[in-house]
Design a protein around this motif. Sequence first.
Motif, PDB file in Angstrom:
ATOM      1  N   VAL A 125      29.973  32.305  27.202  1.00 19.33           N
ATOM      2  CA  VAL A 125      29.704  33.556  28.130  1.00 19.33           C
ATOM      3  C   VAL A 125      30.332  34.611  27.028  1.00 19.33           C
ATOM      4  O   VAL A 125      31.428  34.527  26.741  1.00 19.33           O
ATOM      5  N   LEU A 126      29.450  35.643  26.961  1.00 21.86           N
ATOM      6  CA  LEU A 126      29.970  36.685  26.180  1.00 21.86           C
ATOM      7  C   LEU A 126      29.986  38.036  27.027  1.00 21.86           C
ATOM      8  O   LEU A 126      29.087  38.319  27.613  1.00 21.86           O
ATOM      9  N   LEU A 127      31.278  38.662  27.341  1.00 20.41           N
ATOM     10  CA  LEU A 127      31.313  39.593  28.248  1.00 20.41           C
ATOM     11  C   LEU A 127      31.906  41.034  27.707  1.00 20.41           C
ATOM     12  O   LEU A 127      32.546  40.913  26.749  1.00 20.41           O
ATOM     13  N   THR A 128      31.234  41.924  28.193  1.00 14.56           N
ATOM     14  CA  THR A 128      31.425  43.340  27.592  1.00 14.56           C
ATOM     15  C   THR A 128      31.714  44.307  28.945  1.00 14.56           C
ATOM     16  O   THR A 128      31.284  44.226  29.961  1.00 14.56           O
ATOM     17  N   GLN A 129      32.521  45.338  28.601  1.00 14.49           N
ATOM     18  CA  GLN A 129      32.916  46.539  29.212  1.00 14.49           C
ATOM     19  C   GLN A 129      33.373  47.561  28.666  1.00 14.49           C
ATOM     20  O   GLN A 129      33.688  47.602  27.638  1.00 14.49           O
ATOM     21  N   GLY A 130      33.494  48.820  29.269  1.00 18.05           N
ATOM     22  CA  GLY A 130      33.898  50.217  28.600  1.00 18.05           C
ATOM     23  C   GLY A 130      35.488  49.960  28.856  1.00 18.05           C
ATOM     24  O   GLY A 130      36.162  50.433  28.059  1.00 18.05           O
ATOM     25  N   ASP A 131      35.818  49.707  30.049  1.00 21.02           N
ATOM     26  CA  ASP A 131      37.406  49.758  30.317  1.00 21.02           C
ATOM     27  C   ASP A 131      38.100  48.799  29.243  1.00 21.02           C
ATOM     28  O   ASP A 131      37.778  47.770  28.679  1.00 21.02           O
ATOM     29  N   ASP A 132      39.524  49.260  29.186  1.00 17.44           N
ATOM     30  CA  ASP A 132      40.191  48.420  28.313  1.00 17.44           C
ATOM     31  C   ASP A 132      40.939  47.099  29.016  1.00 17.44           C
ATOM     32  O   ASP A 132      41.717  46.368  28.345  1.00 17.44           O
ATOM     33  N   ASN A 133      40.921  47.036  30.142  1.00 18.37           N
ATOM     34  CA  ASN A 133      41.482  45.929  31.086  1.00 18.37           C
ATOM     35  C   ASN A 133      40.619  44.660  30.833  1.00 18.37           C
ATOM     36  O   ASN A 133      39.924  44.167  31.569  1.00 18.37           O
ATOM     37  N   VAL A 134      41.357  43.822  30.028  1.00 18.19           N
ATOM     38  CA  VAL A 134      40.832  42.449  29.830  1.00 18.19           C
ATOM     39  C   VAL A 134      40.922  41.519  30.948  1.00 18.19           C
ATOM     40  O   VAL A 134      40.035  40.956  31.430  1.00 18.19           O
ATOM     41  N   ALA A 135      42.074  41.691  31.915  1.00 26.04           N
ATOM     42  CA  ALA A 135      42.149  41.096  33.166  1.00 26.04           C
ATOM     43  C   ALA A 135      41.136  41.272  33.949  1.00 26.04           C
ATOM     44  O   ALA A 135      40.956  40.409  34.897  1.00 26.04           O
ATOM     45  N   ALA A 136      40.465  42.404  34.057  1.00 26.77           N
ATOM     46  CA  ALA A 136      39.183  42.661  35.007  1.00 26.77           C
ATOM     47  C   ALA A 136      38.277  41.279  35.008  1.00 26.77           C
ATOM     48  O   ALA A 136      37.465  41.220  35.902  1.00 26.77           O
ATOM     49  N   PHE A 137      38.110  40.693  33.845  1.00 27.17           N
ATOM     50  CA  PHE A 137      37.233  39.836  33.767  1.00 27.17           C
ATOM     51  C   PHE A 137      37.349  38.473  34.358  1.00 27.17           C
ATOM     52  O   PHE A 137      36.582  37.708  34.427  1.00 27.17           O
ATOM     53  N   THR A 138      38.555  38.233  34.834  1.00 27.67           N
ATOM     54  CA  THR A 138      39.014  37.080  35.479  1.00 27.67           C
ATOM     55  C   THR A 138      38.060  36.709  36.658  1.00 27.67           C
ATOM     56  O   THR A 138      37.509  35.417  36.841  1.00 27.67           O
ATOM     57  N   VAL A 139      37.629  37.620  37.320  1.00 22.96           N
ATOM     58  CA  VAL A 139      36.693  37.185  38.313  1.00 22.96           C
ATOM     59  C   VAL A 139      35.402  36.857  38.063  1.00 22.96           C
ATOM     60  O   VAL A 139      34.847  35.699  38.708  1.00 22.96           O
ATOM     61  N   ILE A 140      35.004  37.441  36.990  1.00 19.80           N
ATOM     62  CA  ILE A 140      33.638  37.056  36.350  1.00 19.80           C
ATOM     63  C   ILE A 140      33.634  35.379  36.061  1.00 19.80           C
ATOM     64  O   ILE A 140      32.893  34.728  35.993  1.00 19.80           O
ATOM     65  N   VAL A 141      34.671  35.307  34.849  1.00 20.97           N
ATOM     66  CA  VAL A 141      35.013  34.206  34.505  1.00 20.97           C
ATOM     67  C   VAL A 141      35.167  32.914  35.447  1.00 20.97           C
ATOM     68  O   VAL A 141      34.324  31.917  35.377  1.00 20.97           O
ATOM     69  N   ASP A 142      36.006  33.186  36.401  1.00 22.33           N
ATOM     70  CA  ASP A 142      36.086  32.216  37.440  1.00 22.33           C
ATOM     71  C   ASP A 142      34.935  31.838  38.131  1.00 22.33           C
ATOM     72  O   ASP A 142      34.369  30.591  38.355  1.00 22.33           O
ATOM     73  N   THR A 143      34.094  32.671  38.480  1.00 22.10           N
ATOM     74  CA  THR A 143      32.959  32.818  39.249  1.00 22.10           C
ATOM     75  C   THR A 143      31.739  31.879  38.296  1.00 22.10           C
ATOM     76  O   THR A 143      31.185  31.070  38.810  1.00 22.10           O
ATOM     77  N   PHE A 144      31.774  32.523  37.196  1.00 26.09           N
ATOM     78  CA  PHE A 144      30.593  31.557  36.179  1.00 26.09           C
ATOM     79  C   PHE A 144      31.135  30.374  36.017  1.00 26.09           C
ATOM     80  O   PHE A 144      30.273  29.252  36.126  1.00 26.09           O
ATOM     81  N   ASN A 145      32.390  30.022  35.520  1.00 21.06           N
ATOM     82  CA  ASN A 145      32.870  28.624  35.548  1.00 21.06           C
ATOM     83  C   ASN A 145      32.637  27.713  36.783  1.00 21.06           C
ATOM     84  O   ASN A 145      32.300  26.675  36.342  1.00 21.06           O
ATOM     85  N   PHE A 146      32.676  28.374  37.902  1.00 24.19           N
ATOM     86  CA  PHE A 146      32.669  27.563  39.158  1.00 24.19           C
ATOM     87  C   PHE A 146      31.118  27.291  39.375  1.00 24.19           C
ATOM     88  O   PHE A 146      30.699  26.101  39.551  1.00 24.19           O
ATOM     89  N   ALA A 147      30.176  28.101  38.939  1.00 24.14           N
ATOM     90  CA  ALA A 147      28.903  27.932  39.200  1.00 24.14           C
ATOM     91  C   ALA A 147      28.271  26.740  38.020  1.00 24.14           C
ATOM     92  O   ALA A 147      27.655  25.888  38.617  1.00 24.14           O
ATOM     93  N   MET A 148      29.002  26.907  36.994  1.00 22.89           N
ATOM     94  CA  MET A 148      28.361  25.825  36.015  1.00 22.89           C
ATOM     95  C   MET A 148      29.227  24.437  36.277  1.00 22.89           C
ATOM     96  O   MET A 148      28.556  23.501  35.765  1.00 22.89           O
ATOM     97  N   SER A 149      30.139  24.535  36.991  1.00 27.81           N
ATOM     98  CA  SER A 149      30.800  23.163  37.270  1.00 27.81           C
ATOM     99  C   SER A 149      29.986  22.080  38.078  1.00 27.81           C
ATOM    100  O   SER A 149      29.781  21.280  38.117  1.00 27.81           O
ATOM    101  N   PHE A 150      29.192  22.858  39.037  1.00 27.83           N
ATOM    102  CA  PHE A 150      28.124  22.165  39.657  1.00 27.83           C
ATOM    103  C   PHE A 150      27.025  21.559  39.062  1.00 27.83           C
ATOM    104  O   PHE A 150      26.640  20.420  39.334  1.00 27.83           O
ATOM    105  N   LEU A 151      26.836  22.242  37.857  1.00 28.98           N
ATOM    106  CA  LEU A 151      25.773  21.546  36.857  1.00 28.98           C
ATOM    107  C   LEU A 151      26.384  20.756  35.651  1.00 28.98           C
ATOM    108  O   LEU A 151      25.730  20.158  34.957  1.00 28.98           O
ATOM    109  N   GLN A 152      27.726  20.512  35.944  1.00 32.65           N
ATOM    110  CA  GLN A 152      28.628  19.873  34.687  1.00 32.65           C
ATOM    111  C   GLN A 152      28.109  20.289  33.513  1.00 32.65           C
ATOM    112  O   GLN A 152      28.307  19.554  32.565  1.00 32.65           O
ATOM    113  N   ILE A 153      28.250  21.667  33.520  1.00 35.83           N
ATOM    114  CA  ILE A 153      28.010  22.339  32.064  1.00 35.83           C
ATOM    115  C   ILE A 153      29.347  23.037  31.631  1.00 35.83           C
ATOM    116  O   ILE A 153      29.902  23.903  32.122  1.00 35.83           O
TER     117      ILE A 153
END
Length: 195
Positions: A125-153
């Motif tokens: 996953v490649l994530l982009t944003q205008g804000d300088d706050n890297v921590a803001a991506f935590t919610v996306i990374v967690d959501t995405f990883n959880f979804a992929m875990s169902f597919l065992q990817i």
Amino acid sequence: MRSGYEGNCICRKSTSCCRNTTTLVSQALGGAKDSGASVELVHVPSLISTDAMDVIYCKSHKTCKIDDDMQSPYANIREDDVLIFGIPFYFAQMTCQMKQFVDRFYALIDAEYQPRLTLGKKAAVLLTQGDDNVAAFTVIVDTFNFAMSFLQIPVFEPIIVVGLDAPRDVEMNGSVMDRAYQLGKNRFPCIKSAI
């Protein structure tokens, strides 16, 4: 095959304008292509016609009830060895189109929550944003990883790029562009496809 799914949803001046997320995914796919892989860039907003619905149908059938442009990505996802997702961070979450796209992966699991995919696939996953706050991506990374875990990817450590204020800013960051290219070229085993 390696497919890149780009979830950019707003392109005000023209449908072909270059955005940071598309540029980064294209760079990763360029590395994959240079290693001999067959690649495809898919613009998610052009696929999604409706939200996921009737998930009971998905559990009892091997396809989604909604007969729309997602049928081609379903076929590609079943065949691809690598999936690369480009996700821009908008207002507190991934774009609505990318979330709808990920929700539609529900059709790729069965009634016992087992994947209907060949095991061994990988994702990045490649994530982009205008804000300088890297921590803001935590919610996306967690959501995405959880979804992929169902597919065992398994999902590799994301490439996160912040401070992108203009549509082509990512091109000015040589180290990020190189990381994306190397991700496509070296991170995954090469699957050569006949043309």
